[in-house]
Design an enzyme around this catalytic site. Structure first.
Site, PDB file in Angstrom:
ATOM      1  N   GLU A  75       0.841  -1.194   0.000  1.00 34.33           N
ATOM      2  CA  GLU A  75       0.000   0.000   0.000  1.00 34.33           C
ATOM      3  C   GLU A  75       0.881   1.251   0.000  1.00 34.33           C
ATOM      4  O   GLU A  75       1.762   1.406   0.832  1.00 34.33           O
ATOM      5  CB  GLU A  75      -0.870  -0.065   1.263  1.00 34.33           C
ATOM      6  CG  GLU A  75      -1.353   1.233   1.768  1.00 34.33           C
ATOM      7  CD  GLU A  75      -1.772   1.144   3.252  1.00 34.33           C
ATOM      8  OE1 GLU A  75      -1.606   0.078   3.880  1.00 34.33           O
ATOM      9  OE2 GLU A  75      -2.232   2.167   3.754  1.00 34.33           O
ATOM     10  N   ASP A 116      -0.349  -1.437   6.150  1.00 31.97           N
ATOM     11  CA  ASP A 116      -0.098  -0.899   7.488  1.00 31.97           C
ATOM     12  C   ASP A 116      -0.900  -1.645   8.551  1.00 31.97           C
ATOM     13  O   ASP A 116      -1.977  -2.156   8.279  1.00 31.97           O
ATOM     14  CB  ASP A 116      -0.489   0.586   7.539  1.00 31.97           C
ATOM     15  CG  ASP A 116       0.488   1.450   6.758  1.00 31.97           C
ATOM     16  OD1 ASP A 116       1.601   0.955   6.467  1.00 31.97           O
ATOM     17  OD2 ASP A 116       0.134   2.593   6.424  1.00 31.97           O
ATOM     18  N   ASP A 176      -2.857  -0.741  10.706  1.00 34.59           N
ATOM     19  CA  ASP A 176      -3.906   0.108  11.286  1.00 34.59           C
ATOM     20  C   ASP A 176      -5.224  -0.144  10.552  1.00 34.59           C
ATOM     21  O   ASP A 176      -5.308  -1.025   9.693  1.00 34.59           O
ATOM     22  CB  ASP A 176      -3.508   1.589  11.205  1.00 34.59           C
ATOM     23  CG  ASP A 176      -3.291   2.050   9.765  1.00 34.59           C
ATOM     24  OD1 ASP A 176      -3.628   1.278   8.825  1.00 34.59           O
ATOM     25  OD2 ASP A 176      -2.793   3.168   9.567  1.00 34.59           O
ATOM     26  N   ASP A 226      -6.916   1.589   8.328  1.00 37.95           N
ATOM     27  CA  ASP A 226      -6.847   1.792   6.882  1.00 37.95           C
ATOM     28  C   ASP A 226      -6.168   0.615   6.192  1.00 37.95           C
ATOM     29  O   ASP A 226      -6.598   0.163   5.135  1.00 37.95           O
ATOM     30  CB  ASP A 226      -6.074   3.071   6.556  1.00 37.95           C
ATOM     31  CG  ASP A 226      -6.997   4.278   6.541  1.00 37.95           C
ATOM     32  OD1 ASP A 226      -8.222   4.072   6.675  1.00 37.95           O
ATOM     33  OD2 ASP A 226      -6.486   5.410   6.395  1.00 37.95           O
TER      34      ASP A 226
END
Ligand code: 28F
Length: 634
Positions: free
Chosen positions: A425, A498, A500, A502
């Site tokens: 990403e 990541d 997290d 997102d």
């Protein structure tokens, strides 16, 4: 004593030893899957009693010492002495391989896939097993150790109950794990409860204080099943189509179906409660009747104008959720995994029934019928447009390997068995990954932010997305109808995002795409999720990494007196290439989570919940699984 008798005796001894020697031959594996097979084997026997119409309640108890109890209120395993063997039927059932069918057991028998190996296999793989039978007003009991009787069948006392109770402790000497996963069992029990209208199945987990108790009972049967699957979707019409029929051989067919506003097909088929994942004659009978009935109706009512205009099978199944459940005496299972129904008479039976009942439904429910037919005709038009789009793309060579995407940093190796691709990403993380990788066998494909949500788009839209095209071209297999695993360019497709929310979203988007359009990649275990660390802790100039909050606590505890610095990684981009290599990419030190489809229904649920249009179930799901989302393992 005749020679024949002795020979038989030896075979039996070998039988039980064979199970302990090669357990995987009987239960598939000695890992968690095999362990759950043991539980299913016992539960299925209780369910068979329910199929025979003799049992209404089943209880499953997971005990603190990891033993498992299953109780039913059926007729109780017969206890009479069987001639030629000189032993009670129940003892034979528990000590002879495949004894089940041998003593004239009739009614429905579960015999698909890995199930139906017989409870003697469970006995052989248990440290101990106790059976109790409540029958003819008496309580019978017998104990076994590692498959061998430790007591005779004894009468304990009197009772007015009926049924069978089996308690067993899986043998830790053979099984890699003996701790049953409650959620796995619950999922399967729930499915069975849907398929067995009115049957009450109770699950108790005593390993928790207070014990966890859940009861499954669905008066609506597979109607409730369809409702449940469509819960996270937007139903297209109100009434769930349902019908039931029985033929001369006592084969019972039940169908429940409902269209939703989405574009995916979710048809699940069962034979004697076994999920026939490869389909078979019941499915093909259903499909041809559905196509014929819709075409007939659409033509008759003027929805299809041209004489030779037709909607295709794919069109009539777009956005369809359906359960097909067949209960029959002698199912023949075929196919690679023995999960395909082979009985040819079931095809014509299903086709006749579905055609007739569906015609009736359409005639009797004109407003539902109009919604359905309109949707299908839209699907047909979209499919024609998609075909054109795909041809265009194909002509441009994008679905073939001719031109790899510009931003792919490919690896040197062209050998798929060693090559791997990281789908990353963001450009900055992509940059780090390019520097970090071993370019001999590791390719990097950076994606720009979020990719298209394929759950909400038809294929032509999906194909026009640049990010999707890059993934397709890089992986090399093509998608959907053009998919060919032979052309796969990497043995591992690793999604690196990541740690997290997102990142979880992007990961799920990519997984959804792969699941919907290149399912075989997921099924065959090509798809992985990289596990980047959450923290870096530096002590005495040395770096340590924590991948979970628990690990962080552990590390901090272990270094309590010393000075340390701690860095929380908010994204992959914050790691330098050396750190990224050490923690997430180096095959020697990294951990990858392999994405598997254990259960297509569950995956469908997750994808629809996470990706579908309804907001409420999605929010509930995220709240419930927020902590696990990081390791979303479908
Ligand atoms: C806890 C798991 O295993 N329940 C079972 C029955 C009932 C019969 C049966 C089972 C006859 C001799 C093969 C009773 N009466 N629960 C269970 N309930 N097995 S297993 O019969 C087995 C055959 O050997 C049963 C009349 N017919 C069948």
């Amino acid at each position: 004593m005749t020679a024949e008798y002795t020979a038989k005796d030896i075979t039996v001894l070998e039988g039980l030893e064979a199970v302990r020697k090669r357990p995987s031959m009987y239960i598939g594996s000695t890992g968690p899957r095999g362990l759950h097979h043991l539980v299913y084997e016992v539960v299925d026997n209780a369910i068979d009693e329910a199929l025979a119409g003799a049992c209404f309640n089943v209880e499953i108890i997971l005990h603190e010492d990891q033993s498992i109890t299953v109780i039913d209120d059926g007729r109780g395993i017969p206890v009479d002495i069987i001639e030629n063997y000189g032993q009670p039927a129940v003892t034979l059932v528990l000590t002879r391989l495949h004894a089940g069918g041998k003593f004239g057991g009739d009614g429905y028998k579960v015999a698909g896939g890995l199930h139906g190996v017989g409870v003697s296999v469970v006995n052989a793989l248990s440290e101990w097993l106790i059976v109790e039978v409540y029958r003819d007003g008496k309580i019978y009991r017998q104990e076994f150790e590692r498959g061998e009787p430790k007591t005779e069948l004894e009468i304990l006392g009197e009772t007015n109950k009926r049924g069978t109770k089996v308690t067993f402790k899986p043998d830790g000497k053979i099984m890699e794990t003996i701790s049953v996963n409650r959620d796995v069992i619950a999922q399967r029990i729930k499915e069975t409860a849907f398929l067995m209208k009115g049957l009450r199945i109770k699950l108790i987990d005593e390993r928790e204080r207070p014990p966890y108790v859940e009861e499954y009972c669905f008066e609506g049967g597979i109607i409730d099943f369809v409702k449940h699957i469509n819960e996270a979707k937007e139903p297209l019409h109100q009434n769930i189509i349902y019908f039931e029929a029985k033929n001369r051989d006592d084969t019972v067919l039940e169908v429940a179906m409902q269209y939703n506003e989405g574009y995916n097909e979710s048809i699940f088929t069962f034979v004697n409660n076994i999920n026939t994942q490869e389909g078979g004659t019941h499915l093909s009978g259903f499909k041809s009747a559905l196509t014929r009935s819709i075409n007939d109706y659409a033509r008759k009512k003027g929805f299809l104008k041209e004489k030779d205009e037709n909607v295709s099978g794919e069109d009539v199944r777009e956005g369809l959720t359906a359960i097909i459940s067949v209960k029959m005496k002698n199912p023949q299972f075929e196919g690679q995994t023995k999960m395909k129904l082979g009985n040819t008479e079931v095809r014509s039976f299903t086709e006749t029934v579905v055609f007739q009942k569906l015609n009736e439904f359409l005639e009797e429910n004109p407003s539902d019928a109009r919604l359905i037919v309109t949707k299908i005709i839209n699907a047909a038009h979209a499919r024609q447009a998609a075909r054109k789009a795909r041809e265009l793309v194909r002509r441009k060579g994008l679905l073939e390997n001719t031109s790899l995407p510009g931003k792919l940093a490919d690896c040197v190796s062209k050998d798929a068995s060693e090559a791997e691709i990281f789908i990353v990403e963001g450009d900055s993380a992509g940059g780090s990954a390019k520097q970090a990788r071993n370019r001999q066998f590791q390719a990097i494909l950076p994606l720009k932010g979020k990719i298209l949500n394929v759950e909400k788009a038809r294929i032509n839209k999906v194909l026009s997305s640049e990010e999707i095209q890059a993934i397709i071209t890089a992986v090399g297999t093509g998608i959907d109808e053009d998919f060919d695993i032979e052309n796969v360019r990497y043995g591992k497709i690793i999604i690196m995002s990541d740690a997290d929310v997102d990142g979880a979203h992007i990961r799920t988007l990519i997984l959804t795409f792969l699941y919907r359009f290149a399912q075989e990649l997921v099924e065959k275990g090509y798809v992985y999720i990289a596990q980047p660390p959450l923290y870096r802790i530096t002590v005495d100039g040395k770096d340590r990494y924590a991948y979970t909050e628990e690990q962080l606590k552990e590390i901090l505890n272990s270094i309590s007196e010393k000075k340390y610095t701690i860095q929380r990684y908010k994204g992959l981009g914050e790691m330098n290439p050396k750190q990224l290599w050490e923690t997430t990419m180096n095959p020697e030190t990294r951990t990858l989570v392999q994405v598997t489809i254990e259960d297509a229904i569950r995956a469908d649920e997750i994808f629809s919940t996470l990706m579908g249009t309804k907001v409420e179930p999605r929010r509930e799901f995220i709240e419930k699984y927020a902590r696990e989302v990081r390791f979303l393992d479908i």
